[in-house]
Write a protein that holds these residues in place. Sequence first.
Motif, PDB file in Angstrom:
ATOM      1  N   ARG A 229       0.833  -1.203   0.000  1.00  0.00           N
ATOM      2  CA  ARG A 229       0.000   0.000   0.000  1.00  0.00           C
ATOM      3  C   ARG A 229       0.870   1.257   0.000  1.00  0.00           C
ATOM      4  N   ALA A 230       1.883   1.266   0.863  1.00  0.00           N
ATOM      5  CA  ALA A 230       2.771   2.430   0.913  1.00  0.00           C
ATOM      6  C   ALA A 230       3.500   2.623  -0.415  1.00  0.00           C
ATOM      7  N   GLY A 231       3.964   1.532  -1.018  1.00  0.00           N
ATOM      8  CA  GLY A 231       4.664   1.635  -2.289  1.00  0.00           C
ATOM      9  C   GLY A 231       3.758   2.153  -3.397  1.00  0.00           C
ATOM     10  N   ALA A 232       2.520   1.656  -3.442  1.00  0.00           N
ATOM     11  CA  ALA A 232       1.590   2.105  -4.473  1.00  0.00           C
ATOM     12  C   ALA A 232       1.232   3.580  -4.282  1.00  0.00           C
ATOM     13  N   CYS A 233       1.073   3.997  -3.024  1.00  0.00           N
ATOM     14  CA  CYS A 233       0.756   5.407  -2.766  1.00  0.00           C
ATOM     15  C   CYS A 233       1.936   6.319  -3.139  1.00  0.00           C
ATOM     16  N   CYS A 234       3.148   5.833  -2.945  1.00  0.00           N
ATOM     17  CA  CYS A 234       4.309   6.612  -3.389  1.00  0.00           C
ATOM     18  C   CYS A 234       4.308   6.769  -4.907  1.00  0.00           C
ATOM     19  N   GLN A 235       3.912   5.727  -5.602  1.00  0.00           N
ATOM     20  CA  GLN A 235       3.799   5.821  -7.058  1.00  0.00           C
ATOM     21  C   GLN A 235       2.792   6.899  -7.443  1.00  0.00           C
ATOM     22  N   ARG A 236       1.660   6.931  -6.765  1.00  0.00           N
ATOM     23  CA  ARG A 236       0.629   7.926  -7.080  1.00  0.00           C
ATOM     24  C   ARG A 236       1.096   9.344  -6.740  1.00  0.00           C
TER      25      ARG A 236
ATOM     26  N   GLU B 107      -1.512  12.691   4.322  1.00  0.00           N
ATOM     27  CA  GLU B 107      -2.885  12.534   3.862  1.00  0.00           C
ATOM     28  C   GLU B 107      -2.977  11.875   2.495  1.00  0.00           C
ATOM     29  N   ARG B 108      -1.852  11.728   1.816  1.00  0.00           N
ATOM     30  CA  ARG B 108      -1.874  11.068   0.513  1.00  0.00           C
ATOM     31  C   ARG B 108      -1.842   9.539   0.634  1.00  0.00           C
ATOM     32  N   LEU B 109      -1.738   9.036   1.851  1.00  0.00           N
ATOM     33  CA  LEU B 109      -1.847   7.587   2.069  1.00  0.00           C
ATOM     34  C   LEU B 109      -3.313   7.181   1.929  1.00  0.00           C
ATOM     35  N   ARG B 110      -3.571   6.236   1.073  1.00  0.00           N
ATOM     36  CA  ARG B 110      -4.946   5.752   0.880  1.00  0.00           C
ATOM     37  C   ARG B 110      -4.913   4.245   0.701  1.00  0.00           C
ATOM     38  N   ASN B 111      -6.078   3.624   0.776  1.00  0.00           N
ATOM     39  CA  ASN B 111      -6.170   2.173   0.645  1.00  0.00           C
ATOM     40  C   ASN B 111      -6.399   1.758  -0.802  1.00  0.00           C
ATOM     41  N   PHE B 112      -6.293   0.454  -1.045  1.00  0.00           N
ATOM     42  CA  PHE B 112      -6.501  -0.104  -2.382  1.00  0.00           C
ATOM     43  C   PHE B 112      -7.987  -0.101  -2.728  1.00  0.00           C
ATOM     44  N   ASP B 113      -8.260   0.087  -4.002  1.00  0.00           N
ATOM     45  CA  ASP B 113      -9.636  -0.063  -4.482  1.00  0.00           C
ATOM     46  C   ASP B 113     -10.061  -1.525  -4.458  1.00  0.00           C
ATOM     47  N   ALA B 114      -9.119  -2.419  -4.697  1.00  0.00           N
ATOM     48  CA  ALA B 114      -9.432  -3.852  -4.669  1.00  0.00           C
ATOM     49  C   ALA B 114      -8.158  -4.633  -4.383  1.00  0.00           C
ATOM     50  N   ILE B 115      -8.344  -5.740  -3.683  1.00  0.00           N
ATOM     51  CA  ILE B 115      -7.257  -6.678  -3.392  1.00  0.00           C
ATOM     52  C   ILE B 115      -7.721  -8.059  -3.829  1.00  0.00           C
ATOM     53  N   GLY B 116      -6.903  -8.733  -4.595  1.00  0.00           N
ATOM     54  CA  GLY B 116      -7.156 -10.125  -4.954  1.00  0.00           C
ATOM     55  C   GLY B 116      -6.033 -10.987  -4.426  1.00  0.00           C
ATOM     56  N   LEU B 117      -6.369 -12.167  -3.937  1.00  0.00           N
ATOM     57  CA  LEU B 117      -5.325 -13.075  -3.451  1.00  0.00           C
ATOM     58  C   LEU B 117      -5.725 -14.508  -3.699  1.00  0.00           C
ATOM     59  N   CYS B 118      -4.732 -15.374  -3.749  1.00  0.00           N
ATOM     60  CA  CYS B 118      -4.989 -16.807  -3.815  1.00  0.00           C
ATOM     61  C   CYS B 118      -4.211 -17.481  -2.700  1.00  0.00           C
ATOM     62  N   PHE B 119      -4.834 -18.519  -2.125  1.00  0.00           N
ATOM     63  CA  PHE B 119      -4.271 -19.229  -0.975  1.00  0.00           C
ATOM     64  C   PHE B 119      -4.332 -20.721  -1.264  1.00  0.00           C
ATOM     65  N   PRO B 120      -3.267 -21.467  -0.961  1.00  0.00           N
ATOM     66  CA  PRO B 120      -3.209 -22.885  -1.329  1.00  0.00           C
ATOM     67  C   PRO B 120      -4.000 -23.786  -0.384  1.00  0.00           C
ATOM     68  N   ASP B 121      -5.312 -23.643  -0.402  1.00  0.00           N
ATOM     69  CA  ASP B 121      -6.208 -24.457   0.406  1.00  0.00           C
ATOM     70  C   ASP B 121      -7.602 -24.315  -0.200  1.00  0.00           C
ATOM     71  N   VAL B 122      -8.554 -25.059   0.299  1.00  0.00           N
ATOM     72  CA  VAL B 122      -9.932 -24.891  -0.149  1.00  0.00           C
ATOM     73  C   VAL B 122     -10.419 -23.516   0.303  1.00  0.00           C
ATOM     74  N   VAL B 123     -10.902 -22.720  -0.650  1.00  0.00           N
ATOM     75  CA  VAL B 123     -11.395 -21.377  -0.365  1.00  0.00           C
ATOM     76  C   VAL B 123     -12.797 -21.252  -0.965  1.00  0.00           C
TER      77      VAL B 123
END
Length: 594
Positions: free
Chosen positions: A229-236, A271-287
């Motif tokens: 999140r911090a890295g992406a906000c620095c990009q923005r 104040e330029r720190l903000r959250n992601f609009d979306a997060i996707g993840l995959c986990f090696p188990d039944v989800v």
Amino acid sequence: MPCTGEFLRRANEDRPVYICDVRDAFLREGERPCALLFHLYDGSARRFDLRLPRFDTAEERAFGASFLHAMLYNCLSALGARRVEVCFDPADAEMAALVAALPEVFQTRVPRRERTGYGKCLNVNERTLAALCGAEASFSIEARDIAALPPAVDEPSCSPAETPVFAALPERVGGRMLMGMDVGGTDVKLAASVDGTLCAFKEYDWHPAAFARAEQLIEPLLLLARLMRAGACCQRAFGAVPARFLPAFDREADEDAMRAACVEMEALLGERLRNFDAIGLCFPDVVIRDRIVGGETPKTQGMRENAALDYEAEFRKITGLAERLRAFACPGGAVRNINDGPMAAFASAVEQAAAGDDLSRGFFAHTLGTDLGSGWVEPDGSIPEVPLEVYNFIIDLGSFGQGAFAPSDVRSTRNVNTGLAGSLQKYAGQSGVFRLGAKLLPARDAQTYARLFADGLFARVGEGIFVPTAPEDMRKACLAFFMREADDPASACAEVFRAVGEALGACWRETQFILGPACASRTLFGRLVKTDACFRLLCEGAQRVAPGIELRAADDALANTPLMRQLAAHPRYTVAQFGQAVGAIYYGCAGLMG
């Protein structure tokens, strides 16, 4: 000879007896109708009509029982259930005895920690029930008079979707800040994009199988999300991550270094720190429904073996990982989690749609690596809410000789997790190549078989045969040996790959029978299809068991969307490394649609 006798003859000759062939023969010759009625998590029901013949001997009765057990086990491994009704004629004493024994066979009353064999699938099923239906939900296997069942009706066939979601996703990343996370057993890979540009990557090595508590697994993932999140906000804010913070994104950076960089970047951003609009993840188990519900994988082995804690209570903390990650998502943003097999299928579907392929019937894929992985995605981008543990399917009711070896022996057909013989784990991946090599080469090519031992690819330890993993792990080298030898289509090693293809044919017939996906083709990923020669051999073998089957090999040049092309052109990272993390960005973004 009646079909049961013929199947037993093959099995006693140590030859495979595919369950799909048994089912078809029993349907033709069987005199005793039987139906499995699965009441699923969503309240719907699936009915599987079977027939069993009369059995003349104890050996035939045991074979018939193994067929019924395997059918029930495969359906539970694929679909899960609230309860299962086994429907038959109660006047048939032999069938009544078979059905009455099922709760004991599947260990319905045995504590989860003590279950083995067929009971293992109930551990996953019960945790899924608790997560979706509440802690009070319970599973049962019940007998029912088949005469009370209404006549079976054909289920409506799935029509192609008019507007598959996959092609619409690439343009959705514009104007958004997104993150994808690929959680593995040896490392975690993350990628972030800002306004359609990949701007931050992170690879983090770990060993979750050694973790004794849930927080040891959860806390690093939350820290990694904070760093991204911090890295992406620095990009923005600045157009790039300031150089002094880049070491925190290196693979070698420890948690202290990452945490310190987060604190400094967050202070710089203000104040330029903000959250992601979306997060996707995959986990090696039944989800299912974004919740991790399996709990029987090596990733939680340390917690399962920790006698000082209640494993079920500890695992429930991991179940809600996606909710914990919501702290890094905007209000109304999406946090979506799936198994790594469906994520591979989803990512590939997005890329193939960008290339103009028709995915209006969805996408079904297998990965052929150490084990068999499976991914199923519907045309609307949704993942069916089922366990989909296809690698556990029992496809072979024969090969009695190979079933006598210990699961760790290279010659064994027994699953290393459950101990059950005949499951896909030992047929359709790298383990299948090793087992079939040990089976076929001694009689067909003794010289090549001897070379396996001389080159240290096979080793005898006591009475067993193994592929060494220490002091050097020889598994990749051993597979490479078989693949090279298979370049000659007349060689014994070529027949090894045809036999693996037979297992894939049996797998196709089982997934079509149990799951019935609209997509009839299967796309294959992994090391076993990296050469044209091996892929052709797999196809030849599959045709023996499933004539007309359509198998496709995933092309290495699968980078067609803007994000994946950026990854392919990156000087440091590759599609092989971060492809699933980028696919997870698209999967998270799909949660913002509609």
